[in-house]
Scaffold this motif. Structure first.
Motif, mmCIF file in Angstrom:
data_model
loop_
_atom_site.group_PDB
_atom_site.id
_atom_site.type_symbol
_atom_site.label_atom_id
_atom_site.label_comp_id
_atom_site.label_asym_id
_atom_site.label_seq_id
_atom_site.Cartn_x
_atom_site.Cartn_y
_atom_site.Cartn_z
ATOM 1 N N LEU A 18 0.846 -1.204 0.000
ATOM 2 C CA LEU A 18 0.000 0.000 0.000
ATOM 3 C C LEU A 18 0.875 1.245 0.000
ATOM 4 C CD1 LEU A 18 -2.867 1.124 0.280
ATOM 5 C CD2 LEU A 18 -2.545 1.070 2.749
ATOM 6 N N ALA A 19 0.650 2.099 -0.954
ATOM 7 C CA ALA A 19 1.465 3.318 -1.065
ATOM 8 C C ALA A 19 0.763 4.451 -0.355
ATOM 9 C CB ALA A 19 1.689 3.675 -2.536
ATOM 10 N N GLY A 20 1.511 5.160 0.479
ATOM 11 C CA GLY A 20 0.941 6.315 1.186
ATOM 12 C C GLY A 20 1.123 7.577 0.379
ATOM 13 N N GLY A 21 0.199 8.531 0.597
ATOM 14 C CA GLY A 21 0.334 9.851 -0.007
ATOM 15 C C GLY A 21 0.023 9.873 -1.485
ATOM 16 N N THR A 22 -0.684 8.894 -2.013
ATOM 17 C CA THR A 22 -1.035 8.912 -3.427
ATOM 18 C C THR A 22 -2.047 10.003 -3.695
ATOM 19 O OG1 THR A 22 -0.701 6.534 -3.464
ATOM 20 C CG2 THR A 22 -1.909 7.488 -5.315
ATOM 21 N N ARG A 197 -8.244 4.683 0.363
ATOM 22 C CA ARG A 197 -9.283 3.713 0.010
ATOM 23 C C ARG A 197 -9.157 3.259 -1.441
ATOM 24 N NH1 ARG A 197 -11.249 1.407 4.532
ATOM 25 N NH2 ARG A 197 -11.903 2.971 6.064
ATOM 26 N N ALA A 198 -8.794 4.182 -2.324
ATOM 27 C CA ALA A 198 -8.632 3.807 -3.739
ATOM 28 C C ALA A 198 -7.456 2.855 -3.918
ATOM 29 C CB ALA A 198 -8.435 5.073 -4.584
ATOM 30 N N GLN A 199 -6.357 3.130 -3.192
ATOM 31 C CA GLN A 199 -5.204 2.237 -3.283
ATOM 32 C C GLN A 199 -5.548 0.863 -2.716
ATOM 33 O OE1 GLN A 199 -2.223 2.776 -4.764
ATOM 34 N NE2 GLN A 199 -1.832 0.605 -4.348
ATOM 35 N N ALA A 200 -6.278 0.848 -1.611
ATOM 36 C CA ALA A 200 -6.694 -0.427 -1.032
ATOM 37 C C ALA A 200 -7.591 -1.193 -1.999
ATOM 38 C CB ALA A 200 -7.424 -0.185 0.289
ATOM 39 N N GLU A 201 -8.474 -0.481 -2.675
ATOM 40 C CA GLU A 201 -9.352 -1.147 -3.657
ATOM 41 C C GLU A 201 -8.531 -1.775 -4.775
ATOM 42 O OE1 GLU A 201 -12.843 -0.117 -6.941
ATOM 43 O OE2 GLU A 201 -11.775 1.485 -5.884
ATOM 44 N N ARG A 202 -7.537 -1.037 -5.276
ATOM 45 C CA ARG A 202 -6.722 -1.574 -6.368
ATOM 46 C C ARG A 202 -5.938 -2.808 -5.911
ATOM 47 N NH1 ARG A 202 -6.057 4.029 -7.314
ATOM 48 N NH2 ARG A 202 -4.083 4.056 -6.139
ATOM 49 N N THR A 203 -5.377 -2.721 -4.706
ATOM 50 C CA THR A 203 -4.597 -3.855 -4.205
ATOM 51 C C THR A 203 -5.477 -5.082 -3.986
ATOM 52 O OG1 THR A 203 -3.076 -2.336 -3.128
ATOM 53 C CG2 THR A 203 -3.051 -4.606 -2.364
ATOM 54 N N ILE A 204 -6.631 -4.878 -3.364
ATOM 55 C CA ILE A 204 -7.522 -6.001 -3.096
ATOM 56 C C ILE A 204 -8.097 -6.555 -4.395
ATOM 57 C CG2 ILE A 204 -9.667 -6.662 -1.944
ATOM 58 C CD1 ILE A 204 -8.973 -4.648 0.245
#
Length: 473
Positions: A18-22, A197-204
């Protein structure tokens, strides 16, 4: 030795962390990038609320200026031009009858003589007509020499109203500053939450796709596949909601600074890791700078001036006056002094005076209560700020734990000791913890704005931004 099942898991599920600060949204041509200071300057320039408050102050200032000469002499010039036409009808019948009676009263020789001489009769009536034009002009002066202090009371009352309007304007300034902090940094928080939340969605989503392939390969059960699918749907719902929240926050910020397009806040959420000034500093500032106390003081002054006006009606009044025709020669004129002193009035002046004194007492009591309430409000805001500061710092351990759990679940999945759902849960929890810590930073910023407003120091907010040693980028 790694089994084929573990090798497949390693290939499909070891995805980017998970990348922070996107960034939440790409910058567009119509996006206005604003620092907090720039947003504040723009808001002050364009705020309708501030403009209305300043107009109220200017109105009272002009009214006060217009009444500076109240009680001085006033001079007026009057003139008129006129034309008239008048008719007067005279009935001459009584006169004719009287003349006949006089003739009968004369001696007989004279009556005989008159009878031989024809005398014309007067007409029965006669009309007299008069008409003319003219003009007249005069100059008059009135000077209230002494009116018991009523004029000073009026001027003092309007001056107190001006101070009340200024206090309202100051309060409006503090309120819009706090509103800007709420919306500016609220938009920052919403954008960060949406990015997480968007990064989490992409990862999941990648895990979900990998789980489908593993199900087809027979290395996971259908239950595990359904669990991954359900986790992905939840991540999608959370991402859409966060995106909607961020869009609404952006609209609110754009409306606040009167921007036509979208606004990109450039000043990040921040925090001062050490305690700021002690509580006493802010209480002392509030008791000298809070606009609410200035308004109460202005109300008290108004009550005092109303009382003075009531007392002025008890005193005698002396007025000088004069008027003179404007013409050459022997012009008409008049001048003199007038004195008026009410000895008895049907209105109970004692009761009215006592009533106005109660207004003064009410203002004094209100001031005491306001000072107590403001001190309590400052303390509440100061403690809320300290709680937010400690909460943010204490959440550092939770963030580190969430990051370590993600690493552990990733390694465990490679070694076969963790499941897909374990990794998804760890990554979801990491996004949640990072969002909560950003929320704690926003709580700190909002508590600081509330504290500064209650202490009458809203204009010092930028100074605290400059002092910040923690920035949530």
């Amino acid at each position: 030795m790694t089994s084929p099942r573990h090798a497949l898991l390693h290939t499909l599920l070891l995805l980017p962390a998970l990348a922070g600060g996107t960034a939440f949204a790409q910058t567009r041509g119509d996006t206005l990038a604003l620092s907090f200071d720039a947003a504040r300057a723009r808001m002050i320039e364009r705020s309708d609320k501030l403009a209305a408050a300043h107009a109220a102050v200017e109105s009272k200032e002009l009214q006060s200026q217009g009444l500076k000469g109240l009680g001085g002499p006033s001079v007026s010039v009057s003139g008129l031009a006129y034309a008239y036409n008048a008719n007067l009808n005279l009935d001459l019948d009584p006169l004719n009858q009287r003349l006949g009676q006089l003739g009968q009263a004369l001696p007989s020789p004279i009556q005989g003589l008159i009878s031989q001489m024809p005398i014309p009769q007067l007409p029965n009536s006669y009309t007299i007509n008069r008409h003319d034009t003219g003009s007249n002009a005069s100059v008059s002066a009135v000077w209230p020499i002494y009116v018991g202090g009523a004029t000073d009371a009026v001027r003092g009352f309007v001056s107190a109203q001006t101070r009340e309007a200024q206090a309202d304007a100051d309060q409006a300034g503090h309120e819009v500053d706090t509103l800007l902090v709420q919306r500016y940094f609220g938009a920052q928080l919403a954008r960060r939450a949406a990015a997480l939340r968007a990064q989490a969605e992409r990862t999941i989503a990648q895990h979900d796709s990998a789980a489908q392939k593993m199900l087809a390969a027979g290395v996971i059960s259908r239950v595990e596949r359904l669990q991954a699918s359900a986790a992905y749907e939840e991540a999608r719902r959370n991402a859409r909601k966060a995106e909607d929240d961020a869009a609404l926050a952006a609209v609110a910020l754009a409306r606040t600074v009167r921007a036509d397009g979208s606004v990109a806040p450039q000043t990040p959420l921040f925090l001062i890791s050490t305690p700021i000034e002690p509580l006493g500093y802010f209480i002392d500032s509030a008791l000298t700078r809070h606009p609410g106390l200035d308004k109460v003081a202005a109300k008290k002054s108004q009550a005092e001036q109303l009382h003075e006006g009531e007392e002025a009606l008890r005193r005698p009044q002396v007025i000088a006056f004069g008027t003179r025709q404007i013409k050459g020669g022997n012009a008409d004129w008049v001048a003199g002094l007038g004195v008026r002193w009410t000895l008895y009035d049907s209105v109970d002046r004692d009761a009215l005076s006592a009533s106005s004194m109660k207004k003064v007492e009410q203002a004094e009591r209100t001031d005491a209560q306001a000072r107590s309430d403001i001190s309590l409000l400052v303390e509440r805001n100061w403690r809320a700020l300290e709680n937010a500061r400690r909460q943010y710092l204490e959440m550092k351990a939770s963030v580190e734990l969430a990051q370590e759990v993600v690493k552990l679940r990733t390694s465990g999945l490679r070694e076969g000791t963790s499941t897909t759902l374990d990794l998804i849960d760890a990554e979801t929890n990491q996004a949640k913890v990072l969002t909560e810590r950003a929320q704690a930073a926003n709580d700190y910023v909002q508590a600081l704005a509330q504290l500064l407003e209650s202490a009458g120091l809203s204009d010092k907010f930028s100074d605290y931004i400059a002092r910040a040693d923690v920035r949530v980028n």
